[in-house]
Design an enzyme around this catalytic site. Sequence first.
Site, PDB file in Angstrom:
ATOM      1  N   ASP A   1      20.457  18.952 -15.917  1.00  0.00           N
ATOM      2  CA  ASP A   1      21.173  17.726 -16.269  1.00  0.00           C
ATOM      3  C   ASP A   1      22.656  18.067 -16.404  1.00  0.00           C
ATOM      4  OD1 ASP A   1      21.974  15.285 -17.252  1.00  0.00           O
ATOM      5  OD2 ASP A   1      20.831  15.401 -19.119  1.00  0.00           O
TER       6      ASP A   1
ATOM      7  N   GLU B   1      27.182  17.335 -23.971  1.00  0.00           N
ATOM      8  CA  GLU B   1      27.743  16.342 -23.053  1.00  0.00           C
ATOM      9  C   GLU B   1      28.656  15.315 -23.712  1.00  0.00           C
ATOM     10  OE1 GLU B   1      24.900  13.392 -21.603  1.00  0.00           O
ATOM     11  OE2 GLU B   1      23.268  14.574 -22.406  1.00  0.00           O
TER      12      GLU B   1
ATOM     13  N   TYR C   1      35.122   6.927 -22.832  1.00  0.00           N
ATOM     14  CA  TYR C   1      34.980   5.763 -21.950  1.00  0.00           C
ATOM     15  C   TYR C   1      35.948   4.701 -22.456  1.00  0.00           C
ATOM     16  CZ  TYR C   1      30.872   8.626 -21.541  1.00  0.00           C
ATOM     17  OH  TYR C   1      30.049   9.712 -21.409  1.00  0.00           O
TER      18      TYR C   1
ATOM     19  N   ARG D   1      32.807  12.310 -18.570  1.00  0.00           N
ATOM     20  CA  ARG D   1      31.780  13.052 -19.317  1.00  0.00           C
ATOM     21  C   ARG D   1      31.694  14.427 -18.680  1.00  0.00           C
ATOM     22  NH1 ARG D   1      28.268   9.607 -19.330  1.00  0.00           N
ATOM     23  NH2 ARG D   1      26.849  10.113 -17.618  1.00  0.00           N
TER      24      ARG D   1
ATOM     25  N   HIS E   1      20.801  16.376 -26.032  1.00  0.00           N
ATOM     26  CA  HIS E   1      19.367  16.120 -26.212  1.00  0.00           C
ATOM     27  C   HIS E   1      18.629  17.363 -25.761  1.00  0.00           C
ATOM     28  CE1 HIS E   1      19.368  15.460 -21.835  1.00  0.00           C
ATOM     29  NE2 HIS E   1      20.453  14.734 -22.036  1.00  0.00           N
TER      30      HIS E   1
ATOM     31  N   ASP F   1      26.671  12.266 -12.805  1.00  0.00           N
ATOM     32  CA  ASP F   1      25.670  12.810 -13.729  1.00  0.00           C
ATOM     33  C   ASP F   1      24.390  12.930 -12.916  1.00  0.00           C
ATOM     34  OD1 ASP F   1      23.775  13.359 -15.650  1.00  0.00           O
ATOM     35  OD2 ASP F   1      24.498  11.854 -17.080  1.00  0.00           O
TER      36      ASP F   1
ATOM     37  N   HIS G   1      27.940   7.626 -27.428  1.00  0.00           N
ATOM     38  CA  HIS G   1      26.629   8.288 -27.340  1.00  0.00           C
ATOM     39  C   HIS G   1      26.683   9.614 -28.076  1.00  0.00           C
ATOM     40  CE1 HIS G   1      28.031  11.125 -24.220  1.00  0.00           C
ATOM     41  NE2 HIS G   1      28.571  10.093 -23.583  1.00  0.00           N
TER      42      HIS G   1
ATOM     43  N   HIS H   1      15.043  13.998 -21.184  1.00  0.00           N
ATOM     44  CA  HIS H   1      15.185  13.868 -22.642  1.00  0.00           C
ATOM     45  C   HIS H   1      13.888  14.451 -23.197  1.00  0.00           C
ATOM     46  CE1 HIS H   1      18.083  10.287 -21.806  1.00  0.00           C
ATOM     47  NE2 HIS H   1      18.645  11.453 -21.616  1.00  0.00           N
TER      48      HIS H   1
ATOM     49  N   ASP I   1       0.818  -1.218   0.000  1.00  0.00           N
ATOM     50  CA  ASP I   1       0.000   0.000   0.000  1.00  0.00           C
ATOM     51  C   ASP I   1       0.853   1.269   0.000  1.00  0.00           C
ATOM     52  OD1 ASP I   1       1.018  -0.311   2.484  1.00  0.00           O
ATOM     53  OD2 ASP I   1      -0.867   0.009   3.557  1.00  0.00           O
TER      54      ASP I   1
ATOM     55  N   GLU J   1      29.029  17.654 -18.880  1.00  0.00           N
ATOM     56  CA  GLU J   1      27.702  17.982 -19.417  1.00  0.00           C
ATOM     57  C   GLU J   1      27.185  19.284 -18.836  1.00  0.00           C
ATOM     58  OE1 GLU J   1      24.564  15.170 -18.347  1.00  0.00           O
ATOM     59  OE2 GLU J   1      23.373  15.863 -20.043  1.00  0.00           O
TER      60      GLU J   1
ATOM     61  N   HIS K   1      24.894   3.843 -18.058  1.00  0.00           N
ATOM     62  CA  HIS K   1      23.700   4.019 -17.229  1.00  0.00           C
ATOM     63  C   HIS K   1      23.888   3.487 -15.807  1.00  0.00           C
ATOM     64  CE1 HIS K   1      20.922   4.484 -20.972  1.00  0.00           C
ATOM     65  NE2 HIS K   1      21.593   5.584 -20.683  1.00  0.00           N
TER      66      HIS K   1
HETATM   67  N1  GLY Z   1      21.324  12.145 -17.368  1.00  0.00           N
HETATM   68  C1  GLY Z   1      20.788  11.707 -18.597  1.00  0.00           C
HETATM   69  C2  GLY Z   1      21.539  12.196 -19.722  1.00  0.00           C
HETATM   70  O1  GLY Z   1      22.584  12.782 -19.560  1.00  0.00           O
HETATM   71  O2  GLY Z   1      21.121  12.073 -20.852  1.00  0.00           O
HETATM   72 MN    MN Z   2      21.996  14.548 -20.622  1.00  0.00          MN
HETATM   73 MN    MN Z   3      23.151  13.727 -17.719  1.00  0.00          MN
END
Ligand code: GLY
Ligand code: MN
Ligand code: MN
Length: 454
Positions: A288, A401, A405, A422, A371, A277, A367, A378, A57, A424, A260
């Site tokens: 972000d 970003e 890697y 990374r 975005h 991140d 990647h 996103h 619940d 960003e 991820h």
């Molecule tokens: N934190 C999600 C991205 O960087 O796309």
């Molecule tokens: Mn991002």
């Molecule tokens: Mn991010």
Amino acid sequence: MRLEHILATTDAPAVDIPAFDAAPFVARRQALLRRMAEAGSGVAVIPTGGERVRNRDAHFPFRFDSYFYYLTGFTEPDAVLVLVAGESPRSILFCLPKDESREIWDGYRHGPEAARQTFAMDEAYALDALDDKLPELMAGRDAVWFSLGHDAAWDARLNGWLNAVRGLVRTGVTAPGTVRDVRVPLDEMRLVKDASELATMRRAAAISCRAHARAMRFTRPGVREFQVEAELLHEFRMGGAQSPAYGSIVATGANACVLHYRADSAVCRGGDLLLIDAGCEVDGYASDITRTFPVNGRFSGPQRDCYELVLAAQAAAFAATAPGRHWNEPHDAAVQVLAQGFIDFGLLQGSLDGVVESKAYGRFYMHRTGHWLGLDVHDAGDYKLGGEWRALVPGMVLTIEPGLYIRAADDIDGRFHDIGIRIEDDALVTADGHENLTLAAPKSVADIEALMRR
Ligand code: GLY
Ligand code: MN
Ligand code: MN
């Protein structure tokens, strides 16, 4: 922002919470109604979400539907916005009714009357009036605007209302002949942020910048990833953010090469990097940010070389972020810099053109460079128009970003093993270029090392 200032505001920031203003939401409903009217006499049906059970619940924290919120500002679960286009356009809200006993347990509800006033609706009704009212509102209209396929239960209800109208044809009523995707006009609208959205996004960005600075200050050899995450969450809530905008990634050592990865229990070790991140959500709007820094406060030689490379790639991507530039340009600019760096480091062989053409760089940069950012991390909005990458226009917000890697492998110089980086930031496209909304999160080698020395 100076480092001293970030530090001074880390512990107990004064939080200004702007009063709710219905005007921007009214303006967005009017804009959508105009677009609908251009296409005929449609009626739009836009539900928000409901509570979801987490276990037995206990519920997940409720988060409203982004499209519904964009048009209403209404944050309660179980509500539907109906927009009637054409002559005398109307906004109608269906929401939970006042209920003293439920409100004692679950908290305040506006109920239709207060909701109508606060959210500047033309009409408001209790949610259980929906099945009576909707066929009435659809009768004689040429189209229904709806997010078909988003939620099977709502699809079924829509079919029920349409069938109810069709059942009245012998009385002279006509049923809408088309169901149109309401996300198509809304995605275009959401792509260009208005002043009120930008004000909220700046608040989210500022809190997230402080959170990253706090995490850097806190980190030292021996702390665990989840403890760093706790610092981020503290700063988010202390600043007035309702929640993280997405699951925070706090990844040390080789974990940083898992795209991820989520904050887990790994111990941060001197000599390793820590990739964070993380961004908060304020009144529905995401920030972000990714920062990567040495656990012991000093970049090693190869770490620094890789870090400076990603920083240069990000600068190149930023330089290609301006009105009239196309969506792919920041990405392509970052790839050029990264690919050349991979060749210079001896990680890849061949010419720059060859490495870019063959996508060999994808072994270390798999990647894309950004975005759209907004109500969803996103965010809504097409990246191509008529088969071409779309041109940037002022008011768009996107992330920049780049990263690299380098997972341990026999054919890779050991000095580069397990380096994941990374960087960003969140960029607003302005009339003459861009503005970095997340500039205050320490980023240069000198700023990071100075902050971590304290
Ligand atoms: N934190 C999600 C991205 O960087 O796309
Ligand atoms: Mn991002
Ligand atoms: Mn991010």
